[in-house]
Design a protein around this motif. Sequence first.
Motif, PDB file in Angstrom:
ATOM      1  N   GLY A   1       0.825  -1.211   0.000  1.00  0.00           N
ATOM      2  CA  GLY A   1       0.000   0.000   0.000  1.00  0.00           C
ATOM      3  C   GLY A   1       0.850   1.248   0.000  1.00  0.00           C
ATOM      4  O   GLY A   1       1.686   1.434   0.888  1.00  0.00           O
ATOM      5  N   ASN A   2       0.660   2.094  -1.001  1.00  0.00           N
ATOM      6  CA  ASN A   2       1.435   3.327  -1.078  1.00  0.00           C
ATOM      7  C   ASN A   2       1.226   4.206   0.150  1.00  0.00           C
ATOM      8  O   ASN A   2       2.156   4.860   0.630  1.00  0.00           O
ATOM      9  N   ASP A   3      -0.006   4.245   0.674  1.00  0.00           N
ATOM     10  CA  ASP A   3      -0.290   5.074   1.839  1.00  0.00           C
ATOM     11  C   ASP A   3       0.471   4.586   3.066  1.00  0.00           C
ATOM     12  O   ASP A   3       0.898   5.400   3.898  1.00  0.00           O
ATOM     13  N   PHE A   4       0.659   3.267   3.192  1.00  0.00           N
ATOM     14  CA  PHE A   4       1.401   2.721   4.316  1.00  0.00           C
ATOM     15  C   PHE A   4       2.865   3.153   4.254  1.00  0.00           C
ATOM     16  O   PHE A   4       3.417   3.649   5.243  1.00  0.00           O
ATOM     17  N   TYR A   5       3.495   3.001   3.102  1.00  0.00           N
ATOM     18  CA  TYR A   5       4.899   3.396   2.988  1.00  0.00           C
ATOM     19  C   TYR A   5       5.083   4.898   3.164  1.00  0.00           C
ATOM     20  O   TYR A   5       6.098   5.347   3.712  1.00  0.00           O
ATOM     21  N   ALA A   6       4.110   5.672   2.713  1.00  0.00           N
ATOM     22  CA  ALA A   6       4.216   7.130   2.852  1.00  0.00           C
ATOM     23  C   ALA A   6       4.208   7.575   4.314  1.00  0.00           C
ATOM     24  O   ALA A   6       4.679   8.674   4.629  1.00  0.00           O
ATOM     25  N   LEU A   7       3.707   6.732   5.227  1.00  0.00           N
ATOM     26  CA  LEU A   7       3.694   7.082   6.645  1.00  0.00           C
ATOM     27  C   LEU A   7       5.087   7.205   7.221  1.00  0.00           C
ATOM     28  O   LEU A   7       5.324   8.017   8.125  1.00  0.00           O
ATOM     29  N   TRP A   8       6.020   6.367   6.747  1.00  0.00           N
ATOM     30  CA  TRP A   8       7.325   6.320   7.417  1.00  0.00           C
ATOM     31  C   TRP A   8       8.515   6.566   6.508  1.00  0.00           C
ATOM     32  O   TRP A   8       9.622   6.793   7.001  1.00  0.00           O
TER      33      TRP A   8
ATOM     34  N   ARG B   1       3.003  -2.987  -9.368  1.00  0.00           N
ATOM     35  CA  ARG B   1       1.890  -2.254  -9.967  1.00  0.00           C
ATOM     36  C   ARG B   1       1.549  -0.996  -9.177  1.00  0.00           C
ATOM     37  O   ARG B   1       1.170   0.028  -9.759  1.00  0.00           O
ATOM     38  N   ALA B   2       1.680  -1.073  -7.858  1.00  0.00           N
ATOM     39  CA  ALA B   2       1.394   0.098  -7.031  1.00  0.00           C
ATOM     40  C   ALA B   2       2.392   1.217  -7.304  1.00  0.00           C
ATOM     41  O   ALA B   2       2.019   2.394  -7.416  1.00  0.00           O
ATOM     42  N   GLN B   3       3.669   0.874  -7.429  1.00  0.00           N
ATOM     43  CA  GLN B   3       4.671   1.882  -7.738  1.00  0.00           C
ATOM     44  C   GLN B   3       4.462   2.448  -9.136  1.00  0.00           C
ATOM     45  O   GLN B   3       4.564   3.656  -9.352  1.00  0.00           O
ATOM     46  N   HIS B   4       4.162   1.574 -10.079  1.00  0.00           N
ATOM     47  CA  HIS B   4       3.923   2.017 -11.452  1.00  0.00           C
ATOM     48  C   HIS B   4       2.776   3.015 -11.507  1.00  0.00           C
ATOM     49  O   HIS B   4       2.871   4.070 -12.151  1.00  0.00           O
ATOM     50  N   ALA B   5       1.681   2.712 -10.793  1.00  0.00           N
ATOM     51  CA  ALA B   5       0.526   3.612 -10.787  1.00  0.00           C
ATOM     52  C   ALA B   5       0.880   4.943 -10.136  1.00  0.00           C
ATOM     53  O   ALA B   5       0.434   6.007 -10.594  1.00  0.00           O
ATOM     54  N   HIS B   6       1.687   4.891  -9.070  1.00  0.00           N
ATOM     55  CA  HIS B   6       2.067   6.136  -8.389  1.00  0.00           C
ATOM     56  C   HIS B   6       2.896   7.033  -9.299  1.00  0.00           C
ATOM     57  O   HIS B   6       2.618   8.229  -9.419  1.00  0.00           O
ATOM     58  N   VAL B   7       3.912   6.466  -9.940  1.00  0.00           N
ATOM     59  CA  VAL B   7       4.780   7.281 -10.798  1.00  0.00           C
ATOM     60  C   VAL B   7       3.989   7.813 -11.982  1.00  0.00           C
ATOM     61  O   VAL B   7       4.138   8.979 -12.373  1.00  0.00           O
ATOM     62  N   ARG B   8       3.142   6.983 -12.540  1.00  0.00           N
ATOM     63  CA  ARG B   8       2.321   7.441 -13.659  1.00  0.00           C
ATOM     64  C   ARG B   8       1.446   8.615 -13.235  1.00  0.00           C
ATOM     65  O   ARG B   8       1.258   9.578 -13.987  1.00  0.00           O
ATOM     66  N   GLY B   9       0.925   8.553 -11.999  1.00  0.00           N
ATOM     67  CA  GLY B   9       0.068   9.628 -11.506  1.00  0.00           C
ATOM     68  C   GLY B   9       0.791  10.944 -11.279  1.00  0.00           C
ATOM     69  O   GLY B   9       0.155  11.992 -11.214  1.00  0.00           O
TER      70      GLY B   9
ATOM     71  N   LEU C   1       6.873   4.026  14.218  1.00  0.00           N
ATOM     72  CA  LEU C   1       6.354   3.958  15.586  1.00  0.00           C
ATOM     73  C   LEU C   1       5.453   5.155  15.885  1.00  0.00           C
ATOM     74  O   LEU C   1       4.393   5.005  16.503  1.00  0.00           O
ATOM     75  N   ARG C   2       5.858   6.348  15.449  1.00  0.00           N
ATOM     76  CA  ARG C   2       5.030   7.538  15.679  1.00  0.00           C
ATOM     77  C   ARG C   2       3.698   7.451  14.953  1.00  0.00           C
ATOM     78  O   ARG C   2       2.708   8.033  15.385  1.00  0.00           O
ATOM     79  N   ALA C   3       3.691   6.727  13.837  1.00  0.00           N
ATOM     80  CA  ALA C   3       2.467   6.610  13.020  1.00  0.00           C
ATOM     81  C   ALA C   3       1.746   5.283  13.275  1.00  0.00           C
ATOM     82  O   ALA C   3       1.000   4.806  12.415  1.00  0.00           O
ATOM     83  N   ARG C   4       1.937   4.712  14.462  1.00  0.00           N
ATOM     84  CA  ARG C   4       1.397   3.369  14.738  1.00  0.00           C
ATOM     85  C   ARG C   4      -0.105   3.267  14.479  1.00  0.00           C
ATOM     86  O   ARG C   4      -0.571   2.312  13.845  1.00  0.00           O
ATOM     87  N   ALA C   5      -0.883   4.213  14.976  1.00  0.00           N
ATOM     88  CA  ALA C   5      -2.339   4.137  14.815  1.00  0.00           C
ATOM     89  C   ALA C   5      -2.727   4.129  13.344  1.00  0.00           C
ATOM     90  O   ALA C   5      -3.562   3.315  12.911  1.00  0.00           O
ATOM     91  N   GLU C   6      -2.116   5.028  12.574  1.00  0.00           N
ATOM     92  CA  GLU C   6      -2.419   5.077  11.139  1.00  0.00           C
ATOM     93  C   GLU C   6      -1.962   3.807  10.425  1.00  0.00           C
ATOM     94  O   GLU C   6      -2.659   3.296   9.546  1.00  0.00           O
ATOM     95  N   ALA C   7      -0.784   3.297  10.819  1.00  0.00           N
ATOM     96  CA  ALA C   7      -0.267   2.081  10.193  1.00  0.00           C
ATOM     97  C   ALA C   7      -1.164   0.889  10.485  1.00  0.00           C
ATOM     98  O   ALA C   7      -1.468   0.075   9.586  1.00  0.00           O
ATOM     99  N   GLU C   8      -1.609   0.740  11.740  1.00  0.00           N
ATOM    100  CA  GLU C   8      -2.472  -0.383  12.084  1.00  0.00           C
ATOM    101  C   GLU C   8      -3.811  -0.290  11.374  1.00  0.00           C
ATOM    102  O   GLU C   8      -4.414  -1.315  11.026  1.00  0.00           O
ATOM    103  N   ALA C   9      -4.275   0.925  11.117  1.00  0.00           N
ATOM    104  CA  ALA C   9      -5.522   1.080  10.371  1.00  0.00           C
ATOM    105  C   ALA C   9      -5.370   0.614   8.925  1.00  0.00           C
ATOM    106  O   ALA C   9      -6.329   0.139   8.305  1.00  0.00           O
TER     107      ALA C   9
END
Length: 306
Positions: A25-32, A112-120, A254-262
């Motif tokens: 998930g791109n959103d997960f990696y963007a957290l940290w 595919r997730a990275q490809h879609a992100h760069v294309r965007g 660790l600081r983004a734990r709540a968002e990551a667990e979601a």
Amino acid sequence: MTTTTVGTTTVGTSAADIEFHYDLGNDFYALWLDETLSYSAAVWDGIAPGEPDTTALPRAQRAKLDLHLDLAGAASDAGFRLLDVGCGWGGLLTHAVLTGRAGEATGLTLSRAQHAHVRGLALPGVDVRLESWDGHRPERPYDGIVSIGAFEHFATADMDAAGRLAAYRGYFERCHGWLRPGARMSLQTIAYDGVTGGDGPVGSFVAAEVFPGAALPRLGEIVTAGDPYFAVTAVRASAEDYARTLGAWSARLLRARAEAEALVGPDGFRRYRRYLRACEVTFLRGAATLYRIGFRRRDEPLRLPV
């Protein structure tokens, strides 16, 4: 910006194993990760340990991108054609074209997730391809090649020494054919140092739970495989750079734990925290290191004794 979708590989880590990790998930990696979404060791020279990672990490990552563009010979040239093998979320592509260090840039990824992100991102002059290096067929030669954090996927753990060397040599042979005469290339890879392989609890955990289908090279394998096609211009070993980068990522996660667990659940959060901490310890212990290597294309491949 143009796109090409192929998505296949016959050498090294399979596309399915790549997606197992990078398509979490791109959103997960963007957290940290930092704002450049660089998922590889930064260059920390001159950055004080006390500087907050919110500013220090992106500065260190951009220093890494500039280092590799330097090694690949990418100066400010609107006509410079750059290839990024394993382009991730496009940090190098973005930096190269927006700073004017490359006029055209092609990125290869099997995610595919990275490809879609760069294309965007709709970056001018950028062609992102869902494609493996062994399937890449450029229409014109490149002026420089950079590969950061992809070489670990060019062989698999079930290959013997001869098989790994053949896979690595195949990559260098392709790069030689893709580059114009006299062009340069840069490589960043994790490598074994002081151990014989990835046995043990840390290696087994990472292979099973995080990076299936990957295998780390040794420096001798890289140099031997590349020697017929490239002269080495620079070698830098920087285990401490990766340890510090992993520490920054771990703290941010660790600081983004709540968002990551979601996003990935409690088990996913714990797995990645364990992975980041285990890898940090691996570099601090010297069981693995990080190499940044510059190459210059030989005019003609050497004929080496078999």
